[in-house]
Every structure is written in C-alpha cells, then in structure tokens.
Design a protein around this motif. Structure first.
Motif, PDB file in Angstrom:
ATOM      1  N   TRP A  50       0.625  -1.081   0.003  1.00 28.61           N
ATOM      2  CA  TRP A  50       0.119  -0.349  -0.009  1.00 28.61           C
ATOM      3  C   TRP A  50       0.869   1.587  -0.281  1.00 28.61           C
ATOM      4  O   TRP A  50       0.465   2.006  -0.326  1.00 28.61           O
ATOM      5  CB  TRP A  50      -1.414  -0.106   1.175  1.00 28.61           C
ATOM      6  N   ASP A  69     -12.138   2.467  -9.098  1.00 30.39           N
ATOM      7  CA  ASP A  69     -12.736   1.945  -8.283  1.00 30.39           C
ATOM      8  C   ASP A  69     -11.821   2.589  -6.637  1.00 30.39           C
ATOM      9  O   ASP A  69     -12.284   3.385  -5.356  1.00 30.39           O
ATOM     10  CB  ASP A  69     -13.400   0.347  -7.938  1.00 30.39           C
ATOM     11  N   ALA A  70     -10.614   2.234  -6.715  1.00 30.48           N
ATOM     12  CA  ALA A  70      -9.751   2.465  -5.633  1.00 30.48           C
ATOM     13  C   ALA A  70      -9.453   4.042  -5.467  1.00 30.48           C
ATOM     14  O   ALA A  70      -9.969   4.406  -4.261  1.00 30.48           O
ATOM     15  CB  ALA A  70      -7.989   1.017  -5.560  1.00 30.48           C
ATOM     16  N   GLU A 121     -12.525   5.979  -5.973  1.00 27.41           N
ATOM     17  CA  GLU A 121     -12.876   6.734  -5.473  1.00 27.41           C
ATOM     18  C   GLU A 121     -13.096   6.805  -3.883  1.00 27.41           C
ATOM     19  O   GLU A 121     -13.312   7.333  -3.326  1.00 27.41           O
ATOM     20  CB  GLU A 121     -14.159   5.990  -6.006  1.00 27.41           C
ATOM     21  N   ARG A 122     -12.271   6.084  -3.299  1.00 30.45           N
ATOM     22  CA  ARG A 122     -11.929   5.827  -2.044  1.00 30.45           C
ATOM     23  C   ARG A 122     -11.222   6.953  -1.481  1.00 30.45           C
ATOM     24  O   ARG A 122     -10.992   7.243   0.183  1.00 30.45           O
ATOM     25  CB  ARG A 122     -11.197   4.297  -1.511  1.00 30.45           C
ATOM     26  N   TYR A 123     -10.234   7.399  -2.292  1.00 27.76           N
ATOM     27  CA  TYR A 123      -8.400   8.209  -1.903  1.00 27.76           C
ATOM     28  C   TYR A 123      -9.170   9.166  -2.671  1.00 27.76           C
ATOM     29  O   TYR A 123      -8.379  10.025  -3.812  1.00 27.76           O
ATOM     30  CB  TYR A 123      -7.850   7.805  -1.764  1.00 27.76           C
ATOM     31  N   GLY A 124     -10.185   9.894  -2.320  1.00 31.21           N
ATOM     32  CA  GLY A 124     -10.146  11.042  -3.425  1.00 31.21           C
ATOM     33  C   GLY A 124      -9.714  12.347  -3.789  1.00 31.21           C
ATOM     34  O   GLY A 124      -9.190  13.132  -4.519  1.00 31.21           O
TER      35      GLY A 124
END
Length: 261
Positions: A54, A80-81, A83-86
């Motif tokens: 990571w 998609d990932a 969107e979790r860490y904009g």
C-alpha cells in the motif's frame, strides 16, 4: 484527452504529510543508485516499479518531491479504489477501469497525454500486489505499448522497492533505481521483455542488498524513529541521564542516529 489537473496547494500539503508519515512509520528510507533518477531531465519519463505494498504510491510521492519537485508527476490507479481516496485526484492520480478494453484504451490515452506534456508517469505494471521476491516478474499489457506510442520517444527507468525489517522495531524502506532505457517507435527489440528483465534485475540487486542488511549499501534519504518508543523508552532515557550516561535508543550501534537526513 487532456492531461489531468494538479492542485498545487493540495500537492504541497500532501508532500508534507507524506514525509511526516514516513518518519513516523519507518526506521529509514534508504536508496541505491539514486543518481540514475536524479540525473534525468524533464519528461517524457516513465518510472515503473514492482508493487508489493500500500505504501508504493506514497514512495513515489516522496521520490518525486525529493528529486524532481518542480516537474509534474502522474500515476494511474484502479478507478474504484481511487473513489475511496478522492484527494489523490488533486495530486496527479487518474482513474483507470481495470481488466477491460475500455480501461486499457483510457490508460493509453491519458498516459500519452501526460507524456506528450513532458511529465513523469509512475506505473506499477504488475497490476497487483506481489511479493518482491516473486520470480519471474510478470506485467499486465500496456507499458511497452505506451512507451512506443509517445511521439519522439520517452525515457523509461525501473525502480525496485522493498519494506523489510532489519534491527529496529520499525521497518526500512529500501529503494534501488536501475539504468534508464530509451524507447521510441523505431525500437525493433521486444520492448516488453527488455523492460520486464530490467525491473527483475533491479529487484535482484535490491534483494541482495536487503539480505546483507548493511546501511552502507545505500544513501540515507530520510530518517525515521528508532528504539522501543513510548513510556518504556522515556524511562530508559531518564535512567541514563540519572546515571550520567549517553542514551542510545537504537537497538544496535550500527544504526544511524535518529534525526539524521
């Protein structure tokens, strides 16, 4: 497709946070053959690295801000990932649909745009988390095709990364740059095989250095924390002062002093 926009204030803040994060969570960031990367001029440049953690995107931010702070740096990420860490969208990370023809075309369009603007593009061509000792190294399609489609050619450089534990409570960040490779549309060799083997060779060099556990094999890029930390270390420090001794937080005397670098 236009090159993604970067917010300079957010990038400045994020770089500061990343440096503090590495100091807090690692013993040190050590680098080998940094001159191969530092000596590069402006883009188009592709840095391609193995993908074991990571922490890899954070590592690229640290390297970019240390060696080429005035250049623009970009990197693809699973849409998609992302969107979790904009917040990453504001520092040069762009989303790509994974495992689809549309995603592959999107990656090529954005990658070419970035490189034609003479920027840096950071890629983890394995496309998944993989142990740094896994051999042979395999790539998802796209890196070689992208490098050959850049008008006028581009420079491609391999980066090997490991995060091993040595003598301290916290792990090390170990980095090794391989030698840069020039790629253009006239290349007649198997570019993908050449790039894959260059990354594998860089990873083998780093693995050998990691096994030796000798800090002298590296330049110190950033120093983090040593010792046990917490109240126990504070107690050890106070006890040493009471006895008139110099407090040594390191587990071994071969470790570099805290705060160096």
């Amino acid at each position: 497709m236009d090159t993604p926009r970067i917010s300079k204030p957010i990038l400045w803040m994020f770089r500061k946070i990343v440096r503090r994060y590495f100091r807090r969570h690692f013993r040190a960031v050590r680098i080998s053959n940094a001159e191969a990367f530092a000596s590069l001029g402006s883009g188009p440049i592709i840095v391609f690295a193995n993908h074991s953690s990571w922490w890899d995107p954070m590592t690229s931010v640290l390297l970019a801000s240390t060696f080429h702070p005035s250049c623009r740096h970009f990197a693809p990420m699973d849409a998609d990932a992302l969107e979790r860490y904009g917040i990453l969208k504001s520092i040069g990370v762009f989303g790509v649909e994974m495992n689809s023809l549309r995603g592959a075309a999107q990656f090529l369009r954005t990658g070419i745009s970035v490189l034609q603007d003479r920027c840096f593009l950071w890629i983890t061509p394995q496309g998944r988390f993989a142990d740094p000792r896994e051999r042979p190294v395999s790539f998802k399609p796209g890196l070689a095709a992208l490098a050959r489609k850049v008008k006028g050619g581009c420079t491609v450089i391999p980066l090997a990364i490991e995060y091993p534990f040595w003598d301290e409570r916290l792990p090390e960040v170990l980095l090794h740059f391989g030698e840069a490779i020039r790629v253009d549309e006239r290349c007649e060799t198997d570019v993908e095989s050449q790039l894959r083997l260059s990354l594998e060779e860089s990873m083998n060099v780093l693995a050998a250095k990691s096994v030796r556990r000798d800090p002298e094999d590296f330049d110190l890029l950033l120093a983090g924390r040593v010792g046990t930390g917490g109240w126990y270390q504070r107690g050890q420090h106070a006890f040493a002062l009471l006895r008139g001794r110099t407090f040594q937080p390191e587990h071994t005397k071969t470790s570099l002093p805290e705060g160096h670098g």
